[in-house]
Motif scaffolding. Structure first.
Motif, PDB file in Angstrom:
ATOM      1  N   CYS B 423       0.891  -1.182  -0.109  1.00 37.38           N
ATOM      2  CA  CYS B 423       0.054  -0.009  -0.050  1.00 37.38           C
ATOM      3  C   CYS B 423       1.008   1.206  -0.148  1.00 37.38           C
ATOM      4  O   CYS B 423       1.603   1.619   1.018  1.00 37.38           O
ATOM      5  CB  CYS B 423      -1.008   0.079   1.204  1.00 37.38           C
ATOM      6  N   ASN B 424       0.765   1.967  -1.153  1.00 39.65           N
ATOM      7  CA  ASN B 424       1.754   3.223  -1.044  1.00 39.65           C
ATOM      8  C   ASN B 424       1.188   4.162  -0.429  1.00 39.65           C
ATOM      9  O   ASN B 424       1.936   5.094  -0.096  1.00 39.65           O
ATOM     10  CB  ASN B 424       1.706   3.731  -2.643  1.00 39.65           C
ATOM     11  N   TRP B 425      -0.209   4.092   0.394  1.00 37.52           N
ATOM     12  CA  TRP B 425      -0.389   5.049   1.117  1.00 37.52           C
ATOM     13  C   TRP B 425      -0.181   4.728   2.595  1.00 37.52           C
ATOM     14  O   TRP B 425      -0.706   5.413   3.594  1.00 37.52           O
ATOM     15  CB  TRP B 425      -2.285   5.306   1.040  1.00 37.52           C
ATOM     16  N   GLY B 426       0.612   3.685   2.789  1.00 37.38           N
ATOM     17  CA  GLY B 426       1.000   3.409   3.981  1.00 37.38           C
ATOM     18  C   GLY B 426      -0.066   2.572   5.071  1.00 37.38           C
ATOM     19  O   GLY B 426       0.139   2.606   6.127  1.00 37.38           O
ATOM     20  N   ILE B 427      -1.223   2.329   4.579  1.00 36.55           N
ATOM     21  CA  ILE B 427      -2.323   1.878   5.388  1.00 36.55           C
ATOM     22  C   ILE B 427      -2.349   0.283   5.469  1.00 36.55           C
ATOM     23  O   ILE B 427      -2.038  -0.139   6.546  1.00 36.55           O
ATOM     24  CB  ILE B 427      -3.763   2.459   4.675  1.00 36.55           C
ATOM     25  N   ALA B 428      -2.615  -0.467   4.509  1.00 39.63           N
ATOM     26  CA  ALA B 428      -2.683  -1.612   4.439  1.00 39.63           C
ATOM     27  C   ALA B 428      -1.299  -2.503   4.032  1.00 39.63           C
ATOM     28  O   ALA B 428      -0.901  -3.168   3.039  1.00 39.63           O
ATOM     29  CB  ALA B 428      -3.694  -2.071   3.447  1.00 39.63           C
ATOM     30  N   THR B 429      -0.338  -2.058   5.048  1.00 41.07           N
ATOM     31  CA  THR B 429       0.975  -2.717   4.901  1.00 41.07           C
ATOM     32  C   THR B 429       1.999  -2.819   6.137  1.00 41.07           C
ATOM     33  O   THR B 429       1.178  -2.251   6.992  1.00 41.07           O
ATOM     34  CB  THR B 429       1.891  -1.770   3.785  1.00 41.07           C
ATOM     35  N   GLN B 430       2.656  -3.480   6.414  1.00 45.00           N
ATOM     36  CA  GLN B 430       3.633  -3.409   7.382  1.00 45.00           C
ATOM     37  C   GLN B 430       5.032  -3.485   6.828  1.00 45.00           C
ATOM     38  O   GLN B 430       5.917  -3.411   7.826  1.00 45.00           O
ATOM     39  CB  GLN B 430       3.652  -4.970   8.022  1.00 45.00           C
ATOM     40  N   ASP B 431       5.172  -2.878   5.653  1.00 46.96           N
ATOM     41  CA  ASP B 431       6.471  -2.482   5.325  1.00 46.96           C
ATOM     42  C   ASP B 431       6.880  -1.070   5.947  1.00 46.96           C
ATOM     43  O   ASP B 431       6.310  -0.054   5.934  1.00 46.96           O
ATOM     44  CB  ASP B 431       6.509  -2.348   3.912  1.00 46.96           C
ATOM     45  N   PRO B 432       7.983  -1.207   6.744  1.00 51.43           N
ATOM     46  CA  PRO B 432       8.390  -0.031   7.625  1.00 51.43           C
ATOM     47  C   PRO B 432       8.617   1.405   6.909  1.00 51.43           C
ATOM     48  O   PRO B 432       8.386   2.449   7.044  1.00 51.43           O
ATOM     49  CB  PRO B 432       9.535  -0.394   8.278  1.00 51.43           C
ATOM     50  N   TRP B 433       8.973   1.161   5.618  1.00 53.36           N
ATOM     51  CA  TRP B 433       9.163   2.311   4.548  1.00 53.36           C
ATOM     52  C   TRP B 433       7.823   3.198   4.253  1.00 53.36           C
ATOM     53  O   TRP B 433       7.833   4.206   3.983  1.00 53.36           O
ATOM     54  CB  TRP B 433      10.023   1.921   3.353  1.00 53.36           C
ATOM     55  N   LEU B 434       6.872   2.163   4.229  1.00 53.57           N
ATOM     56  CA  LEU B 434       5.389   2.601   3.817  1.00 53.57           C
ATOM     57  C   LEU B 434       4.516   2.924   4.891  1.00 53.57           C
ATOM     58  O   LEU B 434       3.609   4.010   4.708  1.00 53.57           O
ATOM     59  CB  LEU B 434       4.977   1.545   2.933  1.00 53.57           C
ATOM     60  N   THR B 435       4.666   2.264   6.123  1.00 50.56           N
ATOM     61  CA  THR B 435       3.726   2.588   7.328  1.00 50.56           C
ATOM     62  C   THR B 435       3.799   3.855   7.843  1.00 50.56           C
ATOM     63  O   THR B 435       3.087   4.616   8.304  1.00 50.56           O
ATOM     64  CB  THR B 435       3.962   1.646   8.335  1.00 50.56           C
ATOM     65  N   LYS B 436       5.196   4.417   7.621  1.00 50.14           N
ATOM     66  CA  LYS B 436       5.397   5.676   8.424  1.00 50.14           C
ATOM     67  C   LYS B 436       4.498   6.822   7.518  1.00 50.14           C
ATOM     68  O   LYS B 436       4.661   8.051   7.816  1.00 50.14           O
ATOM     69  CB  LYS B 436       6.905   6.087   8.589  1.00 50.14           C
ATOM     70  N   ARG B 437       4.008   6.530   6.443  1.00 50.62           N
ATOM     71  CA  ARG B 437       3.525   7.546   5.505  1.00 50.62           C
ATOM     72  C   ARG B 437       2.249   7.876   6.244  1.00 50.62           C
ATOM     73  O   ARG B 437       1.648   8.926   5.809  1.00 50.62           O
ATOM     74  CB  ARG B 437       3.092   7.026   3.984  1.00 50.62           C
ATOM     75  N   VAL B 438       1.671   6.937   7.149  1.00 48.69           N
ATOM     76  CA  VAL B 438       0.670   7.392   7.903  1.00 48.69           C
ATOM     77  C   VAL B 438       1.073   8.156   9.245  1.00 48.69           C
ATOM     78  O   VAL B 438       1.628   7.257  10.232  1.00 48.69           O
ATOM     79  CB  VAL B 438      -0.400   6.438   8.217  1.00 48.69           C
ATOM     80  N   ASN B 439       0.829   9.334   9.374  1.00 41.27           N
ATOM     81  CA  ASN B 439       1.489  10.019  10.753  1.00 41.27           C
ATOM     82  C   ASN B 439       0.201  10.086  11.556  1.00 41.27           C
ATOM     83  O   ASN B 439      -1.087  10.761  11.221  1.00 41.27           O
ATOM     84  CB  ASN B 439       1.856  11.709  10.417  1.00 41.27           C
ATOM     85  N   PRO B 440       0.117   9.292  12.691  1.00 45.70           N
ATOM     86  CA  PRO B 440      -1.031   9.131  13.433  1.00 45.70           C
ATOM     87  C   PRO B 440      -1.743  10.605  13.612  1.00 45.70           C
ATOM     88  O   PRO B 440      -2.842  10.822  13.882  1.00 45.70           O
ATOM     89  CB  PRO B 440      -0.954   8.461  14.683  1.00 45.70           C
ATOM     90  N   ASP B 441      -0.979  11.799  14.089  1.00 44.54           N
ATOM     91  CA  ASP B 441      -1.422  13.093  14.353  1.00 44.54           C
ATOM     92  C   ASP B 441      -2.183  13.637  13.147  1.00 44.54           C
ATOM     93  O   ASP B 441      -3.462  14.255  13.406  1.00 44.54           O
ATOM     94  CB  ASP B 441      -0.126  13.998  14.519  1.00 44.54           C
ATOM     95  N   VAL B 442      -1.810  13.398  11.814  1.00 47.34           N
ATOM     96  CA  VAL B 442      -2.581  13.901  10.853  1.00 47.34           C
ATOM     97  C   VAL B 442      -3.807  12.920  10.659  1.00 47.34           C
ATOM     98  O   VAL B 442      -4.840  13.658  10.295  1.00 47.34           O
ATOM     99  CB  VAL B 442      -1.714  13.864   9.536  1.00 47.34           C
ATOM    100  N   ALA B 443      -3.632  11.743  10.721  1.00 49.12           N
ATOM    101  CA  ALA B 443      -4.669  10.737  10.488  1.00 49.12           C
ATOM    102  C   ALA B 443      -5.601  10.966  11.166  1.00 49.12           C
ATOM    103  O   ALA B 443      -7.209  11.061  11.086  1.00 49.12           O
ATOM    104  CB  ALA B 443      -4.142   9.538  10.384  1.00 49.12           C
ATOM    105  N   SER B 444      -5.381  11.288  12.559  1.00 48.40           N
ATOM    106  CA  SER B 444      -6.532  11.167  13.696  1.00 48.40           C
ATOM    107  C   SER B 444      -7.280  12.527  13.083  1.00 48.40           C
ATOM    108  O   SER B 444      -8.195  12.725  13.604  1.00 48.40           O
ATOM    109  CB  SER B 444      -5.908  10.989  14.877  1.00 48.40           C
ATOM    110  N   ARG B 445      -6.474  13.537  13.151  1.00 47.28           N
ATOM    111  CA  ARG B 445      -6.988  14.937  12.835  1.00 47.28           C
ATOM    112  C   ARG B 445      -8.205  14.655  11.658  1.00 47.28           C
ATOM    113  O   ARG B 445      -9.445  15.346  11.722  1.00 47.28           O
ATOM    114  CB  ARG B 445      -6.192  15.932  12.476  1.00 47.28           C
ATOM    115  N   ARG B 446      -7.894  14.089  10.782  1.00 47.01           N
ATOM    116  CA  ARG B 446      -8.595  13.971   9.594  1.00 47.01           C
ATOM    117  C   ARG B 446      -9.889  13.002   9.992  1.00 47.01           C
ATOM    118  O   ARG B 446     -11.133  13.277   9.443  1.00 47.01           O
ATOM    119  CB  ARG B 446      -8.093  13.265   8.294  1.00 47.01           C
ATOM    120  N   LEU B 447      -9.503  12.049  10.609  1.00 47.84           N
ATOM    121  CA  LEU B 447     -10.818  11.142  10.925  1.00 47.84           C
ATOM    122  C   LEU B 447     -11.821  12.190  12.033  1.00 47.84           C
ATOM    123  O   LEU B 447     -13.058  11.785  12.030  1.00 47.84           O
ATOM    124  CB  LEU B 447     -10.255   9.944  11.930  1.00 47.84           C
ATOM    125  N   ILE B 448     -11.128  12.795  12.985  1.00 57.00           N
ATOM    126  CA  ILE B 448     -12.028  13.509  13.639  1.00 57.00           C
ATOM    127  C   ILE B 448     -12.824  14.615  12.964  1.00 57.00           C
ATOM    128  O   ILE B 448     -14.142  14.670  13.120  1.00 57.00           O
ATOM    129  CB  ILE B 448     -11.189  14.124  14.905  1.00 57.00           C
TER     130      ILE B 448
END
Lengths: 154, 500
Positions: B423-448
Motif C-alpha cells: 500500500c503506497n498510502w501506508g495503510i494496508a502494509t507492514q513495510d516500515p518504509w511505507l507505514t510511516k506515511r501515515v502520521n497518526p497526528d495527521v490521520a486522527s485529525r482527519r478522522l475527527i
C-alpha cells in the motif's frame, strides 16, 4: 529562537522539503517549474538522508556558538542577535569554504544561484525574508518537519 | 517464458514540460513504476506495474503526472468484458484463486440511494440544531424487558452498555491488515470523538491499551491475541463470525507480514502465516455460540457487553434471532459491500446480501419476536456518508460501523490492492518504509474532522425532520420513502413509495 525539528519516525524520504527549499531560494517570485528551469539553481538547505527504511531530513541547527560564523574570514556568515538565525551574506562571501569545512554537521554547502556572480556558501536561513514559516515545514506532506520556538536567543 | 497476455490497465502520463526530475514519484512508488534513467538523466516509466493508487500524482509537486485507463480494448462484447477476459488470462497463467481487496465494486443497486428522507413543512416545525439541543448519544447493549420494575420505579439496573457520543464507530480492521499507525489514529480519534474503534481479530497492541474505554476487542476464529487482559482491556467484546466481504471464508495473513510487532500482538511466532479458520471450531450451533458468549461474559464478570458480528447472508433474520437468544448484547451485521484487506474475488463479488435489506429484515424479525430490546444492532458494509447513517438508523440500526470511509479519510485511494501488502498510502502494509506515511497526528485529525462533519449533517437532517433525539428516529421507517424500488423491495425495507 526557531528551530526545525525533523521527526524521523514520519519522514517519507520524499525530498519535497529540498525541492521547495531550492526553488524558493533560487527564484522566490517564480513557481516551482520555472524555478527549476533556471540555468543555475541554489542548493537546498535541507538534505534527506536515507538508508533502507530510515529517512530523515537534516538541516542547519542554528548552533549557539556556530563554528561556521566563528571561522568565517570575511564576516559573511552571521548569527542574527535577535532571532538567532545563522545566515550567509552572499555579497560578502568570498567562497573560501572555511565554513563548509568547519560545520561538524555538514550543513553548509557550496552553491551558485541564477543571478549570482560567484559561488558562495549556502545553508538553511529559516526562510528569513522569504516565508513566515520555513517552506520545508509548510510543504512537508507528513508533518515530519516541525518548527519549534525555544525561549531566548540560542 | 510464455507470452504474458495481460496488458497494462493504466497509463501514467508524464508532462515533460512540467516534470522537474525531482524523483519524488520514484521514491514514493512501491511498485517500481517510476525509475531514474542515469544515462539519459530523466525519469522513465514502467506502466505495467501501476495500480492507479495516485500516490505519485498527489505527491508530484508540479502536477506533472496523470494516470489514465488504457484506451486499449478488446472488441466490444457486453458478455465477455475486458475484465472477464483478463481474469481468464490471469488464471490460465497462474492457476490461482483471484484475490482482491476493499468492498464489492459491482454496479448493483445501492439501496441507500433509493431511499429518501422526510422533512417538516408548515404542519410541524423543523428544529434548528444550532439553537436547540440535539441528542445523538447512543447506548449499545441490551435494554431491560420493561421500563418499570416491580416497585413501579424506573428500572435502573441496566445490563452493561457502551456509550457513544455519535452513532458511528470504526469497524473491525485488524493490526496486520492495517498498520499500527492507522490503529493509533483510529484509537485517538475514537477517544476524542467519544466513540469506539474495533481492534479486529489481530489483538491489541500494548501501546493502545490506554484507549481501552474506546475499544471494542474482537474474538475471531483464529483467537489471535486473546487472553484475559485483552478481554478486559476494551469496553465491549465482539465475536466475529463473518465478514461482509467474504461470508463463509476465513482469513490469511501471510507470514511475510507477521513482523515482530504483529507477532507480539497476535501471540504467534514471527514470520508464520496467521490463519483464521472459516468457522469457529467450537461453534456449530446457536447453543455453541451461547457458550462462547457466556464464557466471555463470565471472563469479564458481566461488566461489558458481548456482541456478535455476522455477514449479511440470505437467512440473516433467523440467524439474528438466534444470536439474540444466545445472549448477545449487540449484533453487528456486515453487508455485501463491506471492505476487506484480502478476499477471493468471486466471494467478494457474489456472496451475501445488501446491508439495507439485512438490516430491515433483522429489525422486523426481532420486533415481531418481541426481542428487539435485548440487543443493539450495528449496521456495517459501506456506509458512505451521514445520509447513509441516518437511513440506517431509520431502518432499525442503533449505530453503524465505518471501515472504508475511515480509511479513505486517512488517505486510501481505493486501488483495491491491499492484498499485495504494498500500500503506497501506508495503510494496508507492514513495510516500515511505507507505514510511516501515515502520521497518526495527521490521520486522527482527519478522522475527527470527518465525523464532526457527519455529526453536524446528521443534526441538520434530524432537525429537518423535526426530531431532536436520535432515539426517535430508530426504526422510524415513516421517515423514509422508496424511489425506483419494486413493491417487493419496498415491502422488505418496510417503506412506502415516494408520494404515498
Amino acid at each position: 529562537m526557531k528551530r526545525i525539528v525533523a521527526l524521523a519516525e514520519y519522514c517519507l524520504g520524499c525530498g519535497l522539503c529540498a525541492v521547495y527549499c531550492s526553488a524558493l531560494h533560487t527564484a522566490p517570485d517564480l513557481d516551482l517549474v520555472r524555478a527549476f528551469r533556471q540555468p543555475k539553481r541554489l542548493a537546498a538547505g535541507i538534505t534527506v538522508e536515507k538508508n533502507l527504511e530510515f529517512a530523515v531530513a537534516r538541516s542547519c541547527r542554528h548552533c549557539e556558538n556556530p563554528y561556521c560564523v566563528e571561522s568565517c574570514i570575511t564576516g559573511a556568515m552571521v548569527k542574527d542577535p535577535l532571532t538567532g538565525e545563522v545566515w550567509c551574506d552572499v555579497e560578502r562571501c568570498v567562497a573560501c569554504w572555511t565554513c563548509v569545512a568547519a560545520c561538524p554537521y555538514g550543513m553548509v554547502t557550496i552553491s551558485q544561484g541564477p543571478h549570482d556572480q560567484h559561488p558562495h556558501a549556502q545553508k538553511c536561513d529559516l526562510c528569513r525574508n522569504l516565508s513566515e514559516v520555513p517552506v520545508c515545514v509548510l510543504k512537508c506532506p507528513n508533518e515530519a518537519l516541525v518548527l519549534v520556538e525555544e525561549e531566548g536567543v540560542a | 517464458m510464455a507470452l504474458n497476455l495481460i496488458r497494462p490497465q493504466f497509463i501514467v502520463e508524464r508532462d515533460r514540460e512540467r516534470c522537474i526530475d525531482c524523483r519524488v514519484c520514484e521514491n514514493q512508488c512501491a511498485n517500481g513504476v517510476h525509475r531514474w534513467d542515469q544515462t539519459r538523466r530523466e525519469m522513465t516509466l514502467d506502466t505495467s506495474q501501476c495500480v492507479n493508487c495516485h500516490r505519485c500524482v498527489v505527491m508530484c509537486p508540479t502536477e506533472a503526472l496523470t494516470v489514465v485507463a488504457t484506451p486499449h480494448r478488446f472488441r466490444d462484447n457486453a458478455n465477455w468484458t475486458d475484465k472477464a477476459i483478463y481474469e481468464i488470462y490471469h488464471q490460465a497463467a497462474t492457476g490461482q484463486v483471484l484475490l482482491t481487496s476493499m468492498g464489492n465494486d459491482r454496479a448493483h443497486h445501492i439501496y441507500w440511494d433509493h431511499l429518501l428522507l422526510n422533512a417538516c413543512q408548515v404542519t410541524n416545525p423543523p428544529i434548528d440544531p444550532l439553537r436547540e439541543p440535539m441528542e445523538l448519544k447512543t447506548f449499545v447493549g441490551a435494554k431491560p424487558d420493561r421500563l418499570l420494575n416491580q416497585r413501579g420505579e424506573i428500572e435502573d439496573d441496566l445490563p452493561p452498555q457502551v456509550e457513544l457520543e455519535i452513532p458511528v464507530m470504526f469497524s473491525a480492521m485488524s493490526l496486520g491488515s492495517i498498520s499500527l499507525n492507522v490503529h493509533k489514529a483510529l484509537a485517538r480519534a475514537a477517544q476524542e470523538l467519544g466513540i469506539c474503534y474495533n481492534t479486529g481479530e489481530g489483538g491489541l497492541h500494548k501501546d493502545l491499551r490506554q484507549y481501552g474505554k474506546n475499544t471494542i476487542v474482537q474474538v475471531a476464529s483464529g483467537r489471535f491475541g486473546v487472553d484475559i487482559d485483552y478481554l478486559r482491556a476494551g469496553s465491549a467484546i465482539e465475536i466475529k463470525i463473518g465478514q461482509g466481504a467474504k461470508p463463509g471464508i476465513g482469513g490469511h495473513l501471510p507470514g511475510s507480514k507477521v513482523s515482530s510487532q504483529i507477532s507480539e500482538t497476535r501471540m504467534i511466532p514471527r514470520g508464520t502465516d496467521a490463519i483464521s479458520p472459516a468457522p469457529h471450531h467450537d461453534i456449530y450451533s446457536i447453543e455453541d455460540l451461547k457458550q462462547l458468549v457466556y464464557s466471555l461474559k463470565e471472563a469479564v464478570r458481566y461488566q461489558k457487553p458481548v456482541g456478535v458480528k455476522i455477514a449479511a447472508v440470505h437467512n440473516v433474520a433467523a440467524i439474528a434471532s438466534g444470536v439474540a437468544r444466545a445472549g448477545a448484547d449487540f449484533i453487528a451485521i456486515d453487508g455485501y459491500r463491506g471492505g476487506t484487506g484480502a478476499a477471493p474475488l468471486r466471494t467478494r463479488d457474489n456472496v451475501g446480501i445488501p446491508i439495507e435489506f439485512a438490516l430491515a429484515a433483522v429489525d422486523n424479525r426481532l420486533r415481531e419476536e418481541g426481542i428487539r430490546h435485548r440487543l443493539s444492532i450495528i449496521a456495517a458494509g459501506s456506509i458512505r456518508n451521514s445520509a447513509d447513517v441516518i437511513k440506517a438508523i431509520a431502518l432499525g440500526a442503533d449505530a453503524v460501523y465505518i471501515g472504508t470511509a475511515a480509511l479513505l479519510a486517512v488517505g486510501c485511494h481505493m486501488c483495491q490492492k491491499c492484498y499485495t501488502g504494498k500500500c503506497n498510502w501506508g495503510i494496508a502494509t507492514q513495510d516500515p518504509w511505507l507505514t510511516k506515511r501515515v502520521n497518526p497526528d495527521v490521520a486522527s485529525r482527519r478522522l475527527i474532522n470527518l465525523l464532526r462533519a457527519w455529526e453536524h449533517e446528521i443534526k441538520e437532517m434530524l432537525g429537518g425532520m423535526g426530531i431532536n433525539s436520535l432515539d426517535s428516529l430508530r426504526s422510524n421507517r415513516l421517515m423514509l420513502r422508496g424511489i425506483n424500488l419494486s413493491d417487493k423491495e419496498r415491502e422488505i425495507l418496510g417503506v412506502l413509495a415516494a408520494g404515498e
